[in-house]
Design a protein around this motif. Structure first.
Motif: not given
Length: 624
Positions: A113, A201, A409-410, A413-417
């Protein structure tokens, strides 16, 4: 080990098609790849010396010894209000190889991402899939034995790695005593093992790869991996000890064309021309510095520096983003050897050096390798994070900064970062805590990966009326750590990271080798009534805010000061790394990254160099 006089004569008498300014990680990649075309003649100007044999550079377990030496530009930030007025030293490599000769040799990548965000900003070909071939092109991964893969949790997927690139990468063959406990401890606090952290990832716990050649156990970096094998090519000419003062620009209609560069060598000034292009690879501090010294930047900054404004671009030097770092120190079992203990025990240091010199084993081969990248949501309430994201989301239908939308967004949103990096290693690495004689220590490092606060790097005003600012006048580095409303969020995230870091170190089996926390000092004991009421929440309630302000430093990962993006939207270079408004001029280094990434930078910088070289070659072929 600077250049000999005949090197200067050769350099000045050569007709170059391309000139690379800065012999660091990206610069030597660009230069050597361009020189693969025998019809091109490539010159490299590097301010520092070439030194392939200094053990402070080559020996993995001596990382850090080159900081604040002649190999270091020894920059520093301006006083930071968010750090209670402190300045922060900023090490940058002043040696062939640049900062790749000084770093701790961590070799990793960000999540898919992160790179896709660059492409979404308007930079076609700079997403994950566009960059992956260049990541692989730069490296040769040496597989560990099956036994080491199992014992050391050295997991990888070969299809995401290179097998014939110049950079030699490997897993360490020896680890500190804490590493055997790292993965199990992280699993005990709910973190999963990532068995392929190069595949898009980096979230989870893993053992890091290093830029170390495995046979000799020596640092693999741009000087010995890219340049040295190609040093004999007649169409690749290096001049060390050469500091570029400014670029020579000529008007060309509504734009300017670069024609050469002025540089100093051994105290004398010289001029070198170029037939084709100049590629600035001076890094996130000095690439914008050189643009401004050449009249490219914000007219107000240039006017105060006594420099004629040729290209009006206020984006030059802005958008500075850095990884913020804190270091918690723990006393450990005194029988455990550490690199720090060698500094106070000459006989142990001598024995370690002998083992390394004769067998290429021992503590001198060790590098911090116990890593975990986690999202904030692993230890913070997702609803609170969503509220933060909403608070920083630009209003709809406004001319908002696109980077700000990605920052928000980080959170929402449904982001795994991997928003925080945790790294545990033996030795006291804190510049704020002095070790007590006879005790052994380990450090828990926390690094904020996506800072919301951003700053700038600009040349200073001219020191004397009627003069102009020169390259010797160090740039004003102002990262704006913890500044403003967004900086307050960074501070909150870092304070919460300390609490989770302490939870990690307090969890078995890692806790079995820990005597206690030394820095910051543990809180005063609670009263019995407080203990009975808050016993299950003692760690969560510890407030690290003031300590974080007083102990934050840099992780030496600045990016963004010559950001890549479409013309007219607040960027410095386009997607082919061409400087807006100047023909024949490109920038190719970490400064072009428009958004910070969740990773140590060097693997990405090598990929930028590889991709940049291909773009330059493509455009050169298209013009003839």
């Amino acid at each position: 080990m600077g250049s000999l006089p005949r090197d200067l004569d050769v350099f000045l008498s050569t007709n170059f098609t391309h000139l690379v300014i800065g012999g660091g990680a990206a610069g030597l990649v660009v230069a050597t790849r361009l020189a693969e075309n025998k019809h091109l003649v490539v010159g490299v100007l590097e301010a520092g010396p070439a030194d392939y044999h200094d053990p402070r550079i080559t020996v993995p377990g001596r990382f850090g010894e080159t900081l604040d030496t002649d190999y270091d530009w020894q920059f520093a930030t301006v006083p930071q209000p968010g750090l209670n007025g402190r300045t922060v030293p900023w090490a940058r490599g002043k040696v062939l190889g640049g900062s790749s000769a000084l770093n701790i040799m961590t070799w990793n990548r960000a999540s898919k991402e992160d790179y896709d965000a660059w492409e979404e900003l308007g930079n076609h070909g700079w997403g994950w899939h566009g960059l992956l071939p260049f990541f692989k092109k730069s490296e040769t991964l040496h597989e560990p034995t099956q036994k080491r893969q199992f014992n050391d949790q050295a997991h990888f997927d070969l299809k995401f790695h290179g097998s014939d690139g110049p950079l030699q990468t490997s897993y360490p063959n020896q680890y500190g005593a804490s590493h055997q406990h790292w993965h199990k401890t992280l699993e005990n606090v709910g973190v999963n093992v990532n068995r392929s952290h190069f595949s898009g990832s980096n979230v989870g716990v893993w053992t890091t790869v290093t830029s170390v050649e495995p046979e000799q156990r020596e640092r693999s970096y741009s000087a010995n991996a890219y340049y040295q094998p190609n040093a004999g090519k007649p169409n690749l000419v290096l001049l060390t000890g050469a500091t570029v003062q400014e670029l020579l620009l000529e008007p060309a209609g509504d734009e300017w064309t670069v024609k050469g560069a002025e540089f100093t060598h051994e105290g004398e000034e010289h001029t070198i021309g170029v037939q084709g292009e100049i590629v600035i690879c001076a890094g996130s501090v000095q690439s914008p510095q050189l643009l401004e010294l050449s009249g490219i930047g914000n007219p107000k900054v240039l006017q105060e520096a006594g420099i004629e404004a040729k290209v009006d671009n206020p984006a030059v030097g802005e958008n500075l983003q850095d990884h913020l770092m804190t270091l918690m120190v723990y006393e450990i079992d005194p029988s455990i050897p550490t690199l720090e203990s060698l500094r106070s025990d000459p006989s142990a240091a001598k024995a370690a050096d002998y083992e390394y010199d004769t067998a290429r084993t021992g503590i001198r081969t060790t590098i911090p390798s116990s890593v975990a990248y986690l999202p904030f949501s692993h230890y913070l309430d997702p609803s609170h994070l969503s509220e933060i994201g909403t608070s920083i989301t630009p209003p709809p239908n406004t001319q908002s900064n696109a980077q700000a939308e990605f920052q928000a967004r980080r959170f929402t949103h449904d982001q795994t970062l991997g928003q925080i990096e945790f790294n545990f290693d033996l030795s006291n690495y804190s510049p704020f805590f002095e070790s007590e004689p006879g005790k052994r220590y380990a450090t828990m490092l926390q690094m904020l990966q996506y800072p919301l606060s951003s700053g700038s790097i600009h040349i200073p005003p001219c020191p004397h009326r009627g003069q102009r600012t020169r390259v010797e006048n160090k740039p004003l580095i102002d990262p704006q750590y913890y500044a403003g409303p967004k900086g307050a969020i960074d501070l909150e995230m870092m304070a919460s990271a300390q609490r989770f870091a302490h939870k990690i170190v307090s969890t078995k089996p890692l806790a079995d080798i820990v005597v206690g926390r030394a820095w910051p000092p543990p809180p005063a004991p609670r009263s019995s009534s407080q203990d009975s009421h808050n016993s299950s929440h003692e760690n969560e309630e510890e407030d690290f805010t003031d300590w974080v302000r007083d102990n934050t430093t840099t992780d030496w990962h600045p990016v963004g000061t010559c950001a890549m993006g479409p013309r007219g939207k607040g960027y410095v270079v386009d997607e082919r790394l061409r400087v807006h408004g100047v023909r024949g001029l490109r920038v190719c280094d970490a400064s072009i990254m428009p958004l910070q990434i969740s990773a140590h930078l060097q693997a990405t910088v090598y990929a930028i160099g590889e991709k940049g070289a291909q773009l330059i070659l493509e455009d050169w072929e298209a013009r003839v």
